[in-house]
Design an enzyme around this catalytic site. Structure first.
Site, mmCIF file in Angstrom:
data_model
loop_
_atom_site.group_PDB
_atom_site.id
_atom_site.type_symbol
_atom_site.label_atom_id
_atom_site.label_comp_id
_atom_site.label_asym_id
_atom_site.label_seq_id
_atom_site.Cartn_x
_atom_site.Cartn_y
_atom_site.Cartn_z
ATOM 1 N N GLY B 145 34.670 85.695 25.032
ATOM 2 C CA GLY B 145 33.431 86.078 24.377
ATOM 3 C C GLY B 145 32.634 84.860 23.966
ATOM 4 N N CYS B 146 31.343 85.051 23.726
ATOM 5 C CA CYS B 146 30.472 83.921 23.405
ATOM 6 C C CYS B 146 30.845 83.279 22.070
ATOM 7 C CB CYS B 146 29.011 84.351 23.399
ATOM 8 S SG CYS B 146 28.654 85.834 22.446
ATOM 9 N N TYR B 147 31.056 84.093 21.039
ATOM 10 C CA TYR B 147 31.454 83.533 19.743
ATOM 11 C C TYR B 147 32.795 82.815 19.860
ATOM 12 C CZ TYR B 147 27.871 86.110 17.099
ATOM 13 O OH TYR B 147 26.683 86.576 16.575
ATOM 14 N N ALA B 148 33.722 83.413 20.626
ATOM 15 C CA ALA B 148 35.051 82.814 20.775
ATOM 16 C C ALA B 148 34.970 81.454 21.455
ATOM 17 C CB ALA B 148 35.951 83.756 21.571
ATOM 18 N N ALA B 150 32.406 79.204 21.580
ATOM 19 C CA ALA B 150 31.863 78.145 20.718
ATOM 20 C C ALA B 150 32.850 77.782 19.615
ATOM 21 C CB ALA B 150 30.539 78.597 20.114
#
Lengths: 340, 340, 340, 340
Positions: B145-148, B150
């Site tokens: 996932g994108c949050y994961a 970064a």
């Protein structure tokens, strides 16, 4: 009463001028500008005042004393301490929106503002005007910074009750661009900040020491906070997201209860049983707060939102004015959020 | 090679399709859509593809097996596990941008995604494709996932070296609106999010468990993280601001050294000796990281920025594709930040 | 081939530098800056180039002649005519993104740019590089202005066929803020332009005379156009909405046919049978055009959109470079619109 | 007096409710909603009203007649004509913000709104409440559309004096997203409209016929106008840029004089001797107008700006209310532009 505004062309001063025109106890508003510049029409400096024919006249101590009963000073840092000292020493009522007298230590001012402080002989006490927690008013009000206001109002309930783990206070604050004022800089260029997020002044923002001063009054055990400011692509509004650990277990219900009690009767600070979004306060003098306990980490996330130019500047200045002169606290202050 | 894309009309799928057209080892790209809908022209669904006459044909396992050598799946959660199971079980190469197989526990998927998980019998292992730290590739890649992405790239250097105080990891993440996809909702309405900041899914974001899974692999002592997501008024980009305490003293120089070493040779992750702003990565597959030690609080602030649709979705998927098939890691991936 | 870029730190120059790094016929790119300033690292001036270690060296005619085969000049108005005159006179290949040599009359330059023009003795002819309509290339290319490009491409089909009522050509153009460059001004301050619309330079924009020059070449009967520019709160992109009356009746079908024919084979200009939105071209070198006949008023509304930094500046400059040196027209030019 | 608001949850209704709470002649405000839905708390539907405990009760003709003296209707098109007909026929005072009774011809309503109109037997006359030009008030006020307000106020001075070339009236209007209301659609999705410009409903906007009705009253020779609407990435505000030709020569001085005379005494419409930007009116009930004569083309460019939710909706509705009931025209109406 007559009042004066020094620095009406900045955002804070302009908003102040708009609002004070609606104050029922204010007759005339005098506008003062640079002492070395000729008088000029307000409408020629700020487009939005196209309907006004008020003049901005050069600031002059004698004139101010003759014309007004209270002076609002909305200049950038360093100006107030230069121009206002004579008034300050005579006990003339001043509400100062700049940071010049928020810090009592000269060394601290020098460190955080990068310039020497005016000589403070302590003969005239300064009131740090965090309105909800200020009762004794002297004649000189240092109006709190925008970041300080949102942060302190968010931390107050737990700090005052000494329920915070003093080594775990993290503040991640986000601010719109108007917080940086009107001056031109690379970081306020539209093409830089549009579609961008810009963390700035990490651990170095000048509002940190005034936050620490107040926190220590509430709980002397707090040695420091972690404080980050990020510029976000919007013009108005400020959100402080705070992460704190409790020094004793609490339930969400107890947490809600504590915040509700603290802000039970404050007309401009409200605790919600949910997390607010920024736009619920933009255009108003309100500070709205939500807090959530994470049962896994035992960390409380507190979100506090204000309009940086109202509760974070001109609005709180008027609230201080109202309290200082014994008027009703809510006079001339906007309460309806801009929709949408 | 021929490849297929399931879900080309979403942002991730569309970006993937644009980039893969420039991949030197890909001949034909087949586009698949809803198995129950008739074929339609891509240009009629996504305006930006006005020059293309490619068709989106209904997804069908047999056709996919005949036409392509690898399938990218860019659907919303829940679709992949329904449609892809037959391919998955036969070991057909799949790179899945959804969250469907990122969590190995059924209970965890049920809890965070609010729907039952496909039956996982463990016969086909899933690779969590955090490219910089993935070496063994199975045939099924769960793209992070994108949050994961970064967050994990920002925490990796300290977590892998077990230098983190496991009880002091706070992540304050900010994301642009494209992260929520194309579907219509109150929170993606322009009038809601413009000039707003909206903290959402506090302690409940579905990327939390995949972050924890990976962190525990690096340091089993980490029990949990504090994780907040705030929607900000921009369309593309994601910033994770992390506040961590060290379990032993370090200097800023040592800190810089550790991050530099970790990302010395990674073509898409870069450590800067300053804090980045978001736009330095938007339009690229890069993740850029800065870290600052606060000597007063002994807290390290780490800022990690990515383009959520590139390194946070389609870009990392292509990077996984390149690694999986032994191509040069950087093929077909954009490296120039959008200016301004 | 080696090429040079003068003025790489501006938006146009930076984008040019990014794109030319991918040009298959370019070996080395030399960057030139202010002749009176010492060399400096590009990465220290433009954050986005954090990965580059290229130097910007002081501009010097002799060095340029030795190092490169073609010079791109991307300075603000007035600089090119000062620095480039020696190269210009020797017939050194130059592609100039500034407005300095777009106007052939000294009086006109003086009037619209408010500064004296370099002496033009006519010995070296200048090519106005509106790529789709330029065939004969001299060694000095005046790359068209962004407003001029969008407007001229939108008007060309009707103007070339002399189908316009010469007294009814109204252009209402809207531009993002990057069009004004990087320099700081009140009108590029985020707090001014965010949530604002600002009509500026009414009837006075310096792109008007170059539009008129070209229009008159197509149809000498056109005496003038009505031209308005409005700044809108976005960073990148330009839309020209044009209102024209036909000098003879046409149907919508005939109108579509005329536009389609004109742009049948142009790789970067496309006529759609619908009105485009701006984002369909941002990030690309395309110009996309739609036109609608209002049967009640007999007015044709033409909408032409471009990315002001690509087709409106650096992109068209590269297209000119490709045509000038006989390369394939589309080399090094982006074709995929930013999504979303 | 007591008043009622039908449709308080939309932007127009919410703003109306905020403002009317400050009206000195209004005691109680009753909120009405869908007749088929149970009562609900306002604060649960619109976050910004978190401090209110007012209820929205189901709309019912009998209740309305008993509770209030005037009803504001702020529903989407088609609802007013269904619910309000009984009140309408009895001559109950209604101010209708929807477009339902702005057009007197059934055929015209059917054509522009795509639905059948309520039967109009002509027994109850409707007042088109363009406040500055309305003197005779009936009991039913059709509050003008936002585009119509900005356009008509801009054209009035020249149209009333029959100075316009009737075949050369081009209106290029730009609107923020709140004009489209709260309903979810692809075109109000943040990721679509952010950084975009979207021309929509070309020649088909439903405000065109009400503009034509009024223009023809001023100058029967005007057969049609050219009218384009473009959605721009901001939430609030509307700019109409108008290009007109004069049917006789005028100087700029004469032009200024004509506009100044028309709006000499109007408290909410102001002519400036310069072109305004949008933000000078956002947050106020003002319409500000500037006009420039192009001596080369003999075309006059008129720029008229309003806040679409105030002068373009709720503000003008209150102005109509004030005029209808003989109150001072400016009561309860905001005059200070949002800064910044």
């Amino acid at each position: 009463m007559n009042i004066g505004i020094l620095g009406v062309t900045g955002y804070g001063g302009s908003v102040l001028y708009q609002l004070m025109q609606q104050h029922p106890h204010v007759d005339t508003i005098y506008l003062y500008g640079n002492p070395d510049k000729p008088a000029q029409k307000l409408s020629e400096v700020v487009d939005q005042f196209y309907l006004e024919d008020t003049m901005i006249t050069p600031f002059d101590v004698t004139t101010v004393c003759q014309q007004v009963d209270c002076l609002f000073s909305a200049t950038s840092a360093g100006v107030a301490k230069e121009l206002l000292e004579p008034l300050f020493k005579e006990g003339f009522p001043i509400i100062d929106l700049s940071g010049d007298f928020r810090l009592t230590s000269e060394a601290s001012y020098q460190k955080w503002y990068n310039k020497p402080h005016a000589h403070l002989d302590g003969s005239v006490p300064v009131t740090y005007g965090l309105t909800e927690f200020t009762t004794d008013y002297t004649t000189y009000i240092a109006n709190p910074g925008c970041y300080a206001t949102a942060t302190l109002l968010g931390l107050a309930p737990l700090a005052q009750e000494k329920k915070l783990d003093p080594n775990f206070i993290v503040v991640d604050a986000k601010s719109g661009v108007s917080g940086a004022g009107k001056s031109l800089s690379t970081s306020s260029h539209f093409s830089f900040i549009d579609e961008n997020l810009w963390p700035y002044k990490l651990n170095q923002h000048q509002h940190i020491p005034e936050i620490m001063n107040q926190l220590k009054k509430w709980d002397e055990h707090i040695p420091a906070i972690q404080f980050t400011t990020t510029l976000v692509p919007l013009h108005r509004g400020l959100m402080a997201t705070m992460y704190v650990k409790l020094n004793q277990e609490m339930t969400q219900v107890q947490l809600d209860h504590l915040f509700e009690q603290t802000y039970q009767t404050t007309p401009f600070v409200h605790y919600l049983n949910r997390i607010p979004s920024l736009k619920e306060v933009v255009g108003t003098n309100h500070c709205v707060i939500g807090a959530v306990l994470n049962e896994t980490t035992q960390i409380v996330t507190i979100v506090s939102v204000i309009d940086n130019l109202l509760k974070g500047a001109a609005g709180q200045a008027i609230q201080n004015f109202n309290q200082m002169f014994g008027f009703e606290e809510t006079l001339a202050l906007p309460v309806f959020a801009q929709l949408p």
